[in-house]
Every structure is written in C-alpha cells, then in structure tokens.
Design an enzyme around this catalytic site. Structure first.
Site, PDB file in Angstrom:
ATOM      1  N   LYS A 247      31.917  46.472  42.344  1.00 27.82           N
ATOM      2  CA  LYS A 247      31.563  45.719  41.487  1.00 27.82           C
ATOM      3  C   LYS A 247      30.185  44.891  41.398  1.00 27.82           C
ATOM      4  O   LYS A 247      29.746  44.449  40.669  1.00 27.82           O
ATOM      5  CB  LYS A 247      32.645  44.388  41.030  1.00 27.82           C
TER       6      LYS A 247
ATOM      7  N   CYS B  53      44.709  43.645  33.573  1.00 27.87           N
ATOM      8  CA  CYS B  53      45.625  43.046  34.729  1.00 27.87           C
ATOM      9  C   CYS B  53      45.825  41.699  34.934  1.00 27.87           C
ATOM     10  O   CYS B  53      45.656  40.940  36.037  1.00 27.87           O
ATOM     11  CB  CYS B  53      44.860  43.625  36.226  1.00 27.87           C
TER      12      CYS B  53
ATOM     13  N   HIS C 219      43.940  37.720  38.406  1.00 30.87           N
ATOM     14  CA  HIS C 219      43.944  39.049  38.203  1.00 30.87           C
ATOM     15  C   HIS C 219      45.518  39.349  39.023  1.00 30.87           C
ATOM     16  O   HIS C 219      45.474  38.730  39.976  1.00 30.87           O
ATOM     17  CB  HIS C 219      42.730  39.709  38.987  1.00 30.87           C
TER      18      HIS C 219
ATOM     19  N   ASP D 246      39.191  34.537  45.548  1.00 29.86           N
ATOM     20  CA  ASP D 246      39.070  35.871  44.921  1.00 29.86           C
ATOM     21  C   ASP D 246      37.619  35.855  44.422  1.00 29.86           C
ATOM     22  O   ASP D 246      37.598  35.558  43.284  1.00 29.86           O
ATOM     23  CB  ASP D 246      39.996  36.328  44.144  1.00 29.86           C
TER      24      ASP D 246
ATOM     25  N   GLN E  28      34.785  38.971  40.960  1.00 31.21           N
ATOM     26  CA  GLN E  28      33.719  38.763  39.735  1.00 31.21           C
ATOM     27  C   GLN E  28      32.594  37.911  40.066  1.00 31.21           C
ATOM     28  O   GLN E  28      31.946  37.759  38.951  1.00 31.21           O
ATOM     29  CB  GLN E  28      34.707  38.241  38.460  1.00 31.21           C
TER      30      GLN E  28
HETATM   31  N1  PLP Z   1      40.287  40.400  41.409  1.00 29.55           N
HETATM   32  C1  PLP Z   1      39.746  40.254  40.185  1.00 29.55           C
HETATM   33  C2  PLP Z   1      39.100  38.785  39.461  1.00 29.55           C
HETATM   34  C3  PLP Z   1      39.068  41.513  39.270  1.00 29.55           C
HETATM   35  O1  PLP Z   1      38.493  41.419  38.255  1.00 29.55           O
HETATM   36  C4  PLP Z   1      39.537  42.366  40.190  1.00 29.55           C
HETATM   37  C5  PLP Z   1      39.075  43.940  39.511  1.00 29.55           C
HETATM   38  O2  PLP Z   1      39.058  43.618  38.200  1.00 29.55           O
HETATM   39  C6  PLP Z   1      40.156  42.570  41.151  1.00 29.55           C
HETATM   40  C7  PLP Z   1      40.604  41.207  41.885  1.00 29.55           C
HETATM   41  C8  PLP Z   1      40.762  43.863  41.929  1.00 29.55           C
HETATM   42  O3  PLP Z   1      39.294  44.377  42.252  1.00 29.55           O
HETATM   43  P1  PLP Z   1      39.579  45.836  43.082  1.00 29.55           P
HETATM   44  O4  PLP Z   1      40.467  46.786  42.246  1.00 29.55           O
HETATM   45  O5  PLP Z   1      38.338  46.444  43.254  1.00 29.55           O
HETATM   46  O6  PLP Z   1      40.539  45.659  44.411  1.00 29.55           O
END
Ligand code: PLP
Length: 406
Positions: free
Chosen positions: A221, A361, A118, A195, A198
């Site tokens: 999430k 993203c 992401h 990270d 998900q």
């Molecule tokens: N990393 C992953 C794999 C994501 O899917 C997301 C959000 O969709 C993020 C990071 C970023 O999350 P946040 O917007 O809650 O910081």
C-alpha cells in the site's frame, strides 16, 4: 506542490496505461526504482539470507537487515529488532492475536476494537475473544467516523487488556485520535495495536510519539512489493511472546524433544524470508523520503478537495464520512441512488477509471452506516487533476447510462 512530471514518470504502469488509477487504498502502484531494486537483488545478491556463510548469502543478509533498519527509521522505532517482517498487515495482526492475545487474555478480560475495523483487525480479535472467553467491545464512531472522547472512555472499560484500532479507516478515510485512545488504554493497563495499513503511505507515523505497543502495515500500500509487511512491537513485549510460526531460522538449538528459540526478531520469522520483498520495500521507503510526506500530503489534499467539491454537485450522489477533505486521507466512498456499486464501477471502468466497489472488508461498519456496498475512489499523490476530472465526469453520467432520465 504541482505534480513533478519526473515523479509521474517513475511509474511504468501509469506511463504505459491511460487508466485513472483510483484504487490506491487497495494497493498502490510501484515506481521503477522499486522494480529495479528487486531485479538488482535477484541478479546480484540472491542467496538464502541468514543461512549461508559464503559471501553472497552474507550480502543477502545484509540487504535484508538494512531494510529492517529502513522500516525502523520510517516508524521511529527505538531498536531494529522491534521490526518483524511479515507478509502483510493481516499476518502481523494475526501474529499478535495468536502470540500475545491467546496468552495474555483470560475470561473476564475485555478486548476493544472500533466498529471501523477492516476484517483483518476484527476477525483475529473475535477469535481471541471466542477462545479465551473475554468480551469484545466495539468502540462506536459517529456517522462521519469521528471517535469522541466519551466513546473512547466508555468503550475501553477497566478490564481491557488489548485495544486494536485502525489508524485510518479504509472506508471513511477518517484518522483516529490515537493519543486519546492510548491515554485511556494506559489508564487501564491495556496494550494498543495500531492498524496502520492506510496511514503509513500517507502520513508520518512515529510509534514512540504515538505511544502504541504494536503497529502493523503492508508494503504494497506504500508502493513496495506485495507479500512484504511489518509488525512493530515494543521489545519487552515481543521478548516475552512465544513464536507464532515454528520451523527453520527461528531456533537456537533443536533436540528430539524440543528447541530453544532465536533472539528477536528472528524468533518471529520462521522459514525462508522474503528478502527481495524487503529490499523492494526499502526502495519504496527511500522513494517516500525523497518526495517527502509533507509534499505527498499537500498534493493528496488538493486532489481530495477537487474530488469532494466536484462530487457534491452531482445529483443523487452521497459521500460517506466528513465533508472536510482533511478527514478523508484521499478516500472518497459514495453511493448513487438506484445504481449498484458494481454497475458504477463497471461504467467508470469503461471510461478508464479504476475504482473499488463492494463492502471493502468492513461489513459491520457498512451495516452501521446503513449501506450494503459502496464505490470507493482512493487517491495517491501521483494522481493528476485530469484523472479526478475524468472520474467526476464519469460519475456524473452513471444514472443516465443506467436509463434514468433526470
Ligand atoms: N487494515 C486496513 C485498514 C486495510 O485497509 C487493509 C487492506 O485494505 C488491511 C488491514 C489488510 O491489508 P493486507 O491485505 O495487506 O493484509
């Protein structure tokens, strides 16, 4: 496990609204127990935590710190001070990039991230590489998201200092073989940031078992409030890192010319904290524990299989990623020949099906997969078979409604 009616009824929005909510990878719905806890906190315990010496502030502090322990237990971290509350995953990763990355990485070093990241786990490392002169290596995946042992070995060279990798891809739903990545990273002396944006909502994540050094996730999430997330970091690493943000609450003592910093984890929590958010996240964690990851996973697998089986029979629809429902973590990303994903999403919306359309993203991954944008349905255990059928029916009519005669 069949969906227990009383569980579904915990979600006020799902009860009051007939929407088939299939954008859970963007943000989940909140159960009433989370909303109730936030309200209870503001009605009964609201004061600025960590500041006042009076009873209400002490109570607010105790609720905030007990949320930290709940996160510690959720992730099986060794110590509560290894949990730093942040706004979300993005802020947690930036904290590590600015505080650890900029201080530990030098010219001649390497940082490895995967092509599946992401943007939140890509841009901070592009920044660190740009500022330090380090190289940034992309760990390439197969087209279905698989990371082979060879790719892991070859793309984590000996001069690697940081490996930052997603646990589950928000595009393909594929789970990373974290143990293999960690084993290679340890061979070359690199730290690993996972990270988990998900994954934490869908599977048990044990930082000690996985052996990662840092982990980031967002409360929203996993049915908690927006604006609260957490960073896990090994205590010895966090201890030697400088603060990311400075200001109130993160100091021991301030003079005209400088300051000494507070102990962990407060060194990293400058300013008034999001105590109500932490309390809401605590309630979400309790809720997950009540339902049980095993039950959630079983239910999500059943719904994912239903969706994948149904969608593959619809002509002109192409699903990204593996054919195996186990490799999707509830994420079904697809394209329809000749129809822009924004149109797909609008047509589905007119049938009361909420899905995401766009680049998610993850533009470098989409470019690698040869698509500019896609439509993504993402499932949570509280979705129903009827909602999946409604989604499939709607998808099957898209081309016709766009004027194609098959
Ligand atoms: N990393 C992953 C794999 C994501 O899917 C997301 C959000 O969709 C993020 C990071 C970023 O999350 P946040 O917007 O809650 O910081």
């Amino acid at each position: 496990m069949s969906l227990n009616r009383s569980i579904r009824e915990e979600f006020p929005l799902l009860v009051s609204n007939d929407v088939a909510y299939l954008d859970n990878a963007a943000t989940a719905q909140r159960p009433a127990c989370v909303l109730d806890e936030i309200r209870r906190f503001y009605e009964n315990a609201n004061a600025n935590p960590l500041r006042g010496l009076y009873a209400l502030s002490v109570e607010a502090t105790s609720e905030y710190e007990s949320a930290r322990v709940a996160v510690q237990q959720l992730l099986n971290a060794a110590h509560p001070e290894e949990i730093v509350f942040t706004r979300n995953t993005t802020e947690a990763i930036n904290l590590v990039a600015y505080s650890y990355g900029l201080n530990k990485v030098k010219q001649g070093d390497n940082i490895t991230i995967s092509i599946m990241e992401h943007h939140s786990n890509m841009l901070p490392w592009q920044m660190v590489a740009g500022k330090t002169g380090a190289t940034l290596t992309y760990l390439e995946c197969e087209k279905d998201g698989a990371l082979t042992e060879d790719a892991i070995r070859n793309n984590i060279p000996d001069n690697t200092k940081i490996v930052a990798i997603t646990h589950v891809s928000n595009v393909l739903g594929r789970t990373t073989p974290v143990e293999t990545v960690v084993a290679r990273a340890k061979e070359v002396g690199a730290v690993v940031l996972l990270d988990a944006a998900q994954s934490v909502a869908h599977m048990r994540v044990d930082v000690q078992k996985l052996g990662v050094d840092f982990l980031a996730f967002s409360g929203h999430k996993m049915m908690g409030p927006m604006g609260i997330g957490a960073l896990y970091g090994k205590r010895e690493l966090l201890e030697e890192m400088p603060p990311f943000l400075t200001g109130g609450e993160m100091i021991e003592y301030v003079t005209r010319t400088g300051a000494t910093y507070a102990e962990l984890p407060h060194k990293f929590e400058a300013g008034t904290v999001n105590a109500a958010g932490a309390v809401g996240l605590h309630a979400a964690i309790d809720f997950v524990n009540r339902i049980g990851y095993e039950n959630m996973e079983e239910r999500e697998l059943l719904l994912t299989r239903l969706a994948l089986d149904g969608i593959k029979d619809i002509p002109h629809v192409h699903v990204l990623g593996s054919e195996d429902p186990h490799e999707h973590c509830g994420i079904i990303n697809f394209t329809i020949d000749g129809v822009h994903p924004h149109d797909v999403s609008q047509i589905l919306d007119s049938d009361n099906v909420a899905v995401r359309a766009g680049h998610h993203c993850a533009q470098p991954l989409l470019a690698y997969l040869g698509v500019r944008s896609t439509t993504r349905a993402s499932i949570m255990f509280y979705n129903t078979e009827e909602e999946i059928q409604r989604f499939l029916k709607s998808v099957s009519t898209v081309r016709e409604r766009m004027g194609y005669s098959e």
